[in-house]
Write a protein that holds these residues in place. Structure first.
Motif, PDB file in Angstrom:
ATOM      1  N   GLN A 194       5.291  10.068 -10.326  1.00 33.53           N
ATOM      2  CA  GLN A 194       4.907   9.429 -11.582  1.00 33.53           C
ATOM      3  C   GLN A 194       6.118   8.995 -12.413  1.00 33.53           C
ATOM      4  N   GLU A 195       7.235   9.723 -12.299  1.00 40.31           N
ATOM      5  CA  GLU A 195       8.436   9.329 -13.045  1.00 40.31           C
ATOM      6  C   GLU A 195       8.941   7.971 -12.564  1.00 40.31           C
ATOM      7  N   ARG A 229      -2.254   2.196 -14.292  1.00 37.46           N
ATOM      8  CA  ARG A 229      -1.502   3.414 -13.982  1.00 37.46           C
ATOM      9  C   ARG A 229      -2.186   4.042 -12.776  1.00 37.46           C
ATOM     10  N   PHE A 230      -1.437   4.317 -11.732  1.00 35.76           N
ATOM     11  CA  PHE A 230      -2.012   4.801 -10.474  1.00 35.76           C
ATOM     12  C   PHE A 230      -1.764   6.301 -10.296  1.00 35.76           C
ATOM     13  N   ARG A 231      -2.807   6.989  -9.872  1.00 35.47           N
ATOM     14  CA  ARG A 231      -2.685   8.418  -9.561  1.00 35.47           C
ATOM     15  C   ARG A 231      -3.353   8.707  -8.223  1.00 35.47           C
ATOM     16  N   ALA A 232      -2.783   9.683  -7.514  1.00 34.06           N
ATOM     17  CA  ALA A 232      -3.313  10.047  -6.202  1.00 34.06           C
ATOM     18  C   ALA A 232      -4.659  10.740  -6.348  1.00 34.06           C
ATOM     19  N   VAL A 233      -5.495  10.604  -5.341  1.00 31.74           N
ATOM     20  CA  VAL A 233      -6.771  11.316  -5.286  1.00 31.74           C
ATOM     21  C   VAL A 233      -6.534  12.614  -4.514  1.00 31.74           C
ATOM     22  N   ARG A 268       9.148   4.410 -14.709  1.00 24.17           N
ATOM     23  CA  ARG A 268      10.382   3.625 -14.806  1.00 24.17           C
ATOM     24  C   ARG A 268      10.142   2.190 -14.356  1.00 24.17           C
ATOM     25  N   ALA A 269       9.408   2.038 -13.253  1.00 28.01           N
ATOM     26  CA  ALA A 269       9.107   0.692 -12.752  1.00 28.01           C
ATOM     27  C   ALA A 269       8.252  -0.064 -13.760  1.00 28.01           C
ATOM     28  N   ARG A 270       7.265   0.614 -14.352  1.00 27.58           N
ATOM     29  CA  ARG A 270       6.379  -0.049 -15.315  1.00 27.58           C
ATOM     30  C   ARG A 270       7.155  -0.482 -16.561  1.00 27.58           C
ATOM     31  N   ALA A 273       0.831  -1.207   0.000  1.00 28.56           N
ATOM     32  CA  ALA A 273       0.000   0.000   0.000  1.00 28.56           C
ATOM     33  C   ALA A 273       0.864   1.255   0.000  1.00 28.56           C
ATOM     34  N   TRP A 274       1.902   1.273   0.844  1.00 28.84           N
ATOM     35  CA  TRP A 274       2.798   2.426   0.880  1.00 28.84           C
ATOM     36  C   TRP A 274       3.566   2.560  -0.435  1.00 28.84           C
ATOM     37  N   ALA A 275       3.979   1.432  -1.017  1.00 31.11           N
ATOM     38  CA  ALA A 275       4.710   1.487  -2.286  1.00 31.11           C
ATOM     39  C   ALA A 275       3.830   2.083  -3.390  1.00 31.11           C
ATOM     40  N   LEU A 276       2.572   1.685  -3.442  1.00 27.70           N
ATOM     41  CA  LEU A 276       1.660   2.232  -4.443  1.00 27.70           C
ATOM     42  C   LEU A 276       1.403   3.721  -4.208  1.00 27.70           C
ATOM     43  N   TYR A 277       1.281   4.121  -2.939  1.00 24.89           N
ATOM     44  CA  TYR A 277       1.150   5.547  -2.633  1.00 24.89           C
ATOM     45  C   TYR A 277       2.359   6.316  -3.162  1.00 24.89           C
ATOM     46  N   LEU A 278       3.559   5.793  -2.923  1.00 20.90           N
ATOM     47  CA  LEU A 278       4.783   6.479  -3.336  1.00 20.90           C
ATOM     48  C   LEU A 278       4.901   6.559  -4.852  1.00 20.90           C
TER      49      LEU A 278
END
Length: 455
Positions: free
Chosen positions: A290-291, A425-429, A295-297, A280-285
């Motif tokens: 986004q860069e 692709r994850f983005r913060a709310v 890179r991870a993707r 959960a923390w990794a996805l938040y980070l």
């Protein structure tokens, strides 16, 4: 017209506001009710050691050499604090996590082969299937934001229950999951009184013991252990099969039903909660940066086929592993650990007396200005130069009592994180940033709400 957001490298992800003034006993009690980590003085991120007296003599240790002495060279002098054991014993008995001395050693020797590289790799398909189910759930939620913390708790519990009991009907997955969550939420609330070694008979505010749920959880686990012992293994051995077959090579002692149950519950409690938090923390980070996410993707898509990562992919995904490492640095599941000195000692040139409380504030250690460059920044690339100083990074502890399931947890985290990145692709709310709060573990209060756009 609003000002544009500053570049990510000029910002830092959410953190715990450490205290900048002496709190005293009453102030510490008030602060700890909100968040135990907020009692850590900010100066702990700049000094090797702090000492004081708040009813009991205490020391906060951030010096890696002194921590090495505590966790390796003079291990027996610094057992887990009595309150830590009292918090967890109702759920996991005298298992590996709690036991000391000879009783711990024989259990560790018997259980160590369970988490060999070969056995952990054999369990990778279970992790991949759970990751695939998570993708389906998140995709099915539609375009709306999802709480990835809740999703990761579900996913990692799927993994740990499947690798522990292989889907046995005798194992009531939902019942055990509910009992564990209730126990962590209520019985696991740590008080400043606990950390300072105040006697157990002093009432702890806000603590409730979920005795009924824990008792039911143990009955369910006992039934499953006994049923497996009668049935025997089928297919790839799971954790229960391996523990049933295990024995201490020195004494040939095997675990009884209650010892098996307590250790299995230890793996379930620790194994799903901590990995879920890491994810959960990794996805938040990654949503924060986004860069780094791109890179991870890119790394994942160059390796993973079919959108689901497997065990053979883990070693070929170094940047994804670095993201997990950095999440564990910034938000260690065990943000603070407490020990009680059994005899006089010296740490970092400072006198330690018998009965002193000695605290390793892992949260502060991982953000220490003398040990880390830009310690509050999310920089997964910092791990490309090799490992950090030993005993400066303790997400799994260290020394003889280092977490026995560390390799299992990291393999699971990489497989699940890579699978999610291959699909979304994850983005913060906006306005929904999590708040790091330590209960029994360092949790994102309010969840981690992200928009997940299907690729």
């Amino acid at each position: 017209m609003t000002d544009p957001s500053p570049p990510v490298h000029d910002r830092t992800p959410v953190k715990v506001p450490l205290n900048t003034r002496p709190l005293g006993v009453w102030g510490s009690l008030q602060a700890s009710r909100r968040n135990v980590l907020s009692i850590i003085p900010e100066i702990a991120t700049r000094q090797p050691m702090l000492s004081g007296k708040t009813g009991t003599r205490w020391h906060m240790v951030m010096d890696p050499a002194a921590i090495r002495r505590m966790l390796l060279e003079n291990l027996d002098n610094y057992p887990k604090s009595k309150v830590t054991k009292n918090l967890l014993r109702p759920a996991i008995g005298e298992s590996l996590f709690i036991a000391e001395g000879a009783h711990w050693r024989w259990q560790r020797r018997a259980a160590a082969p369970v988490f060999s590289h070969r056995n952990v790799m054999n369990l990778a398909p279970v992790m991949s299937r759970a990751a695939e189910r998570a993708v389906a759930r998140i995709a099915g939620a539609g375009p709306r934001a999802v709480d990835v913390l809740e999703e990761m708790v579900t996913t990692t519990f799927d993994v740990i229950s499947d690798v522990t009991f292989s889907g046995d009907r005798a194992f009531d997955r939902d019942g055990v999951h509910k009992a564990i969550d209730g126990y962590i939420s209520e019985a696991g609330k740590i008080s400043i009184l606990d950390l300072l070694g105040v006697p157990d008979w002093v009432p702890r505010p806000m603590r409730m013991m979920s005795v009924g749920g824990v008792a039911q959880m143990k009955r369910v686990a006992d039934k499953a252990v006994e049923a497996r012992a009668d049935r025997g293994p089928e297919g790839v051995p799971d954790l229960l099969d391996l523990l049933l077959a295990g024995e201490d090579p020195e004494t040939q002692r095997r675990m009884s039903v209650s010892e098996l149950r307590d250790n299995l519950l230890t793996f379930i409690v620790a194994g799903h909660e901590t990995t879920a938090l890491t994810l959960a923390w990794a996805l938040y980070l990654l949503a924060f940066d986004q860069e780094a996410q791109e890179r991870a993707r890119e790394e994942v898509l160059s390796i993973v086929s079919g959108g689901v990562a497997g065990g053979d992919d883990v070693e070929r995904l170094p940047f994804v592993r670095h993201v997990a490492d950095e999440a564990l640095r910034l938000y260690p599941p065990a943000g603070m650990v407490s020990r009680t000195a059994q005899a006089a000692d010296t740490l970092g040139g400072r006198e330690i007396r018998r009965g002193d409380t000695v605290i390793i504030p892992i949260y502060a250690l991982h953000r220490h200005q003398m040990l880390w460059e830009a310690p509050d920044a999310f920089r997964p690339e910092r791990w490309e130069g090799g490992k950090p100083e030993r005993y400066a990074y303790l997400p799994f502890g260290d020394g003889p009592r280092i977490c026995i399931g560390a390799s299992f947890a990291l393999q699971e985290a990489v497989i699940i994180l890579a699978t999610l990145l291959a699909n979304f692709r994850f983005r913060a709310v906006p306005g929904r940033s999590p708040s790091p709060v330590m209960i029994l573990t360092l949790r994102p209060e309010g969840g981690v709400w992200l928009e997940a756009k299907r690729l």
